[in-house]
Design a protein around this motif. Structure first.
Motif, PDB file in Angstrom:
ATOM      1  N   GLU A   1      -1.247   6.245   5.781  1.00  0.00           N
ATOM      2  CA  GLU A   1      -1.624   7.815   5.295  1.00  0.00           C
ATOM      3  C   GLU A   1      -2.034   7.930   3.936  1.00  0.00           C
ATOM      4  O   GLU A   1      -1.433   7.146   3.069  1.00  0.00           O
ATOM      5  N   ASN A   2      -3.111   8.547   3.651  1.00  0.00           N
ATOM      6  CA  ASN A   2      -3.799   8.700   2.214  1.00  0.00           C
ATOM      7  C   ASN A   2      -4.445   7.597   1.431  1.00  0.00           C
ATOM      8  O   ASN A   2      -4.481   7.502   0.383  1.00  0.00           O
ATOM      9  N   VAL A   3      -4.571   6.438   2.351  1.00  0.00           N
ATOM     10  CA  VAL A   3      -5.137   5.352   1.829  1.00  0.00           C
ATOM     11  C   VAL A   3      -6.192   4.863   2.760  1.00  0.00           C
ATOM     12  O   VAL A   3      -6.371   4.752   3.893  1.00  0.00           O
ATOM     13  N   SER A   4      -7.269   4.927   2.064  1.00  0.00           N
ATOM     14  CA  SER A   4      -8.852   4.472   2.649  1.00  0.00           C
ATOM     15  C   SER A   4      -8.806   3.313   3.017  1.00  0.00           C
ATOM     16  O   SER A   4      -8.387   2.288   2.234  1.00  0.00           O
ATOM     17  N   SER A   5      -8.980   2.799   4.156  1.00  0.00           N
ATOM     18  CA  SER A   5      -8.863   1.349   4.734  1.00  0.00           C
ATOM     19  C   SER A   5     -10.283   1.023   5.454  1.00  0.00           C
ATOM     20  O   SER A   5     -10.577   1.683   6.358  1.00  0.00           O
ATOM     21  N   PHE A   6     -10.424  -0.148   5.347  1.00  0.00           N
ATOM     22  CA  PHE A   6     -11.445  -0.943   5.996  1.00  0.00           C
ATOM     23  C   PHE A   6     -10.911  -2.378   6.463  1.00  0.00           C
ATOM     24  O   PHE A   6     -10.353  -3.076   5.847  1.00  0.00           O
ATOM     25  N   CYS A   7     -11.698  -2.822   7.635  1.00  0.00           N
ATOM     26  CA  CYS A   7     -11.281  -4.011   7.842  1.00  0.00           C
ATOM     27  C   CYS A   7     -12.843  -4.605   8.154  1.00  0.00           C
ATOM     28  O   CYS A   7     -14.034  -4.153   8.553  1.00  0.00           O
ATOM     29  N   THR A   8     -12.776  -6.309   7.987  1.00  0.00           N
ATOM     30  CA  THR A   8     -14.035  -6.551   8.284  1.00  0.00           C
ATOM     31  C   THR A   8     -13.832  -8.134   9.039  1.00  0.00           C
ATOM     32  O   THR A   8     -12.643  -8.423   9.171  1.00  0.00           O
ATOM     33  N   SER A   9     -15.130  -8.624   9.531  1.00  0.00           N
ATOM     34  CA  SER A   9     -14.927  -9.804  10.179  1.00  0.00           C
ATOM     35  C   SER A   9     -15.073 -11.059   9.559  1.00  0.00           C
ATOM     36  O   SER A   9     -15.029 -12.059   9.906  1.00  0.00           O
ATOM     37  N   GLY A  10     -15.108 -10.678   8.138  1.00  0.00           N
ATOM     38  CA  GLY A  10     -15.407 -11.809   7.073  1.00  0.00           C
ATOM     39  C   GLY A  10     -14.034 -12.302   6.473  1.00  0.00           C
ATOM     40  O   GLY A  10     -12.795 -12.141   7.071  1.00  0.00           O
ATOM     41  N   THR A  11     -14.171 -13.238   5.496  1.00  0.00           N
ATOM     42  CA  THR A  11     -13.096 -13.960   4.738  1.00  0.00           C
ATOM     43  C   THR A  11     -12.631 -13.179   3.788  1.00  0.00           C
ATOM     44  O   THR A  11     -13.187 -12.118   3.702  1.00  0.00           O
ATOM     45  N   PRO A  12     -11.345 -13.547   3.180  1.00  0.00           N
ATOM     46  CA  PRO A  12     -10.667 -12.685   1.899  1.00  0.00           C
ATOM     47  C   PRO A  12     -11.862 -12.571   0.811  1.00  0.00           C
ATOM     48  O   PRO A  12     -11.991 -11.356   0.422  1.00  0.00           O
TER      49      PRO A  12
ATOM     50  N   ALA B   1       0.887  -1.210  -0.158  1.00  0.00           N
ATOM     51  CA  ALA B   1      -0.180   0.093   0.086  1.00  0.00           C
ATOM     52  C   ALA B   1       1.013   1.345   0.060  1.00  0.00           C
ATOM     53  O   ALA B   1       0.458   2.153  -0.734  1.00  0.00           O
ATOM     54  N   LYS B   2       2.123   1.210   0.936  1.00  0.00           N
ATOM     55  CA  LYS B   2       2.998   2.462   0.896  1.00  0.00           C
ATOM     56  C   LYS B   2       3.307   2.810  -0.477  1.00  0.00           C
ATOM     57  O   LYS B   2       3.476   3.889  -0.971  1.00  0.00           O
ATOM     58  N   ARG B   3       3.673   1.609  -1.153  1.00  0.00           N
ATOM     59  CA  ARG B   3       4.542   2.163  -2.616  1.00  0.00           C
ATOM     60  C   ARG B   3       3.507   2.222  -3.359  1.00  0.00           C
ATOM     61  O   ARG B   3       3.717   3.139  -4.274  1.00  0.00           O
ATOM     62  N   LEU B   4       2.278   1.687  -3.668  1.00  0.00           N
ATOM     63  CA  LEU B   4       1.538   1.719  -4.816  1.00  0.00           C
ATOM     64  C   LEU B   4       0.887   2.986  -4.662  1.00  0.00           C
ATOM     65  O   LEU B   4       0.524   3.909  -5.585  1.00  0.00           O
ATOM     66  N   SER B   5       0.464   3.764  -3.323  1.00  0.00           N
ATOM     67  CA  SER B   5      -0.219   4.889  -3.322  1.00  0.00           C
ATOM     68  C   SER B   5       0.623   5.992  -3.624  1.00  0.00           C
ATOM     69  O   SER B   5       0.179   7.318  -3.822  1.00  0.00           O
ATOM     70  N   ARG B   6       1.987   5.862  -3.991  1.00  0.00           N
ATOM     71  CA  ARG B   6       2.502   6.965  -4.412  1.00  0.00           C
ATOM     72  C   ARG B   6       2.106   7.558  -5.799  1.00  0.00           C
ATOM     73  O   ARG B   6       2.285   8.634  -6.244  1.00  0.00           O
ATOM     74  N   SER B   7       1.692   6.377  -6.629  1.00  0.00           N
ATOM     75  CA  SER B   7       1.158   6.833  -7.958  1.00  0.00           C
ATOM     76  C   SER B   7      -0.008   6.366  -8.338  1.00  0.00           C
ATOM     77  O   SER B   7      -0.509   6.527  -9.480  1.00  0.00           O
ATOM     78  N   HIS B   8      -0.993   5.676  -7.331  1.00  0.00           N
ATOM     79  CA  HIS B   8      -2.094   5.165  -7.710  1.00  0.00           C
ATOM     80  C   HIS B   8      -3.136   5.480  -6.720  1.00  0.00           C
ATOM     81  O   HIS B   8      -2.838   5.454  -5.472  1.00  0.00           O
ATOM     82  N   GLU B   9      -4.419   5.374  -6.831  1.00  0.00           N
ATOM     83  CA  GLU B   9      -5.579   5.633  -5.879  1.00  0.00           C
ATOM     84  C   GLU B   9      -5.866   4.359  -5.361  1.00  0.00           C
ATOM     85  O   GLU B   9      -6.333   3.256  -5.826  1.00  0.00           O
TER      86      GLU B   9
END
Length: 272
Positions: free
Chosen positions: A60-71, A20-28
Motif C-alpha cells: 500500500e502506498n508504494v508504486s511497484s513494477f515488475c519486469t521480465s528482466g534481470t536485476p 518497503a513497508k518499513r521505509l515507506s513510513r518516512s520515505h517515498e
C-alpha cells in the motif's frame, strides 16, 4: 528521500516487501523488481529480446513494477520509467541468502546496486545470511537507520556497500564491522539425475571452501555475529582512504544504533 527498491528474489519476496513497508513510513519508495526469482544471474542484461515492464500492486502506498528482466535490467527500467534523477538512493534486497566472499561474482543483488552506481545513484545491497526462513527484522532495522544517518555523498563514484546480516535475532547482533570480501570460495559440479520421463538432467551442486580466515573478511565477521559492511568498487578495487573513513563512520553508527536499543530496553523495563 526518494528510494528505489529492487532485488533478485522477485517482487513477491519477503525481504523486499518487509523493507518497503518499513521505509515507506518516512520515505517515498518505488519498487522495480523481477517478476520471478533471478538469483545468481550476476550483472547480466537482456539484450536480444524485449523486456516486459508491468505495474503491480504489492505494498500500500508504494508504486511497484515488475519486469521480465534481470536485476540490472530493473534498475535500467526504473531509470526509463521515472528518469535517472528521480531517485536519491537504490537499495537492493533484502536478499534471502548470503552474498559473501566469491558470492559477489554471481550475485544479482549486488549487481543491481552496481548498475545503480553506473547511473550515478548511491546504492547498497543487503542480504540475510540464511538459506532457511530468515528473520528479516535486524536487516530491516539496520537498513532503516543507516539510510537515515549515513552521509551518502561520501560514497565514491564507482563504489557500493554490500551488507550481510547474520540470521540471528536483533538483540543477538554483536556489532557492525567494516569488512572486505574474500576467503570463501565454492567448488561446483553437476550431478546427473533421471527424471520421471527417463531423461537425464544435470543439477548444480556446490561445496563451500575457505582459503583464508583473516579477521577483516566478511564471512568471518558474520560467523561471529557481526553485520558485515563491505565497500565494493565497480572495477574490483576500493579506495583505501574511503575504506578508512567508512570504518570510522560505522563505529559511530554502531554506538548510536546500540544506544537506541538500550533506551528501548530501559523504557520497557520501567513499564514493567
Amino acid at each position: 528521500m526518494k528510494i528505489l527498491l529492487t532485488n533478485d528474489d522477485g517482487i513477491q519476496a519477503t525481504g523486499i516487501r518487509s523493507l518497503a513497508k518499513r521505509l515507506s513510513r518516512s520515505h517515498e519508495v518505488t519498487i522495480v523488481a523481477p517478476e520471478s526469482n533471478r538469483s545468481g544471474v550476476s550483472h547480466s542484461i537482456t539484450w536480444l529480446t524485449p523486456v516486459r515492464i508491468r505495474e503491480r500492486e504489492t505494498i500500500e502506498n508504494v508504486s511497484s513494477f515488475c519486469t521480465s528482466g534481470t536485476p540490472a535490467d530493473c534498475v535500467v527500467a526504473a531509470a526509463t520509467i521515472s528518469g535517472i534523477d528521480r531517485f536519491d538512493l537504490v537499495l537492493s534486497g533484502i536478499n534471502h541468502g548470503q552474498n559473501l566472499g566469491v558470492d559477489i561474482r554471481y550475485s544479482g543483488t549486488l549487481s543491481a546496486a552496481l548498475e545503480a552506481r553506473v547511473h550515478g545513484i548511491p546504492a547498497m545491497a543487503i542480504s540475510v545470511v540464511s538459506e532457511e526462513n530468515p528473520d528479516f527484522l535486524a536487516a530491516v532495522d539496520f537498513s532503516e537507520s543507516f539510510v537515515r544517518e549515513y552521509d551518502w555523498k561520501k560514497l565514491p563514484k564507482h563504489t557500493v556497500l554490500n551488507v550481510n546480516v547474520p540470521a540471528i535475532p536483533r538483540d543477538k547482533i554483536r556489532g557492525i564491522s567494516c569488512t572486505r570480501p574474500g576467503g570463501l570460495i565454492k567448488r561446483r559440479w553437476f550431478e546427473k539425475k533421471v527424471n520421471e520421463w527417463g531423461e537425464e538432467e544435470f543439477w548444480m551442486r556446490k561445496e563451500i571452501l575457505h582459503d583464508s580466515h583473516d579477521e577483516d573478511l566478511d564471512f568471518v565477521n558474520v560467523d561471529k555475529g557481526f553485520i558485515s559492511v563491505s565497500p565494493i568498487d565497480f572495477f574490483g578495487s576500493c579506495d583505501e582512504a574511503f575504506r578508512s573513513s567508512l570504518c570510522d563512520d560505522l563505529r559511530i553508527f554502531e554506538e548510536h544504533w546500540f544506544a537506541k536499543d538500550n533506551e528501548k530496553l530501559s523504557v520497557a523495563s520501567c513499564r514493567e
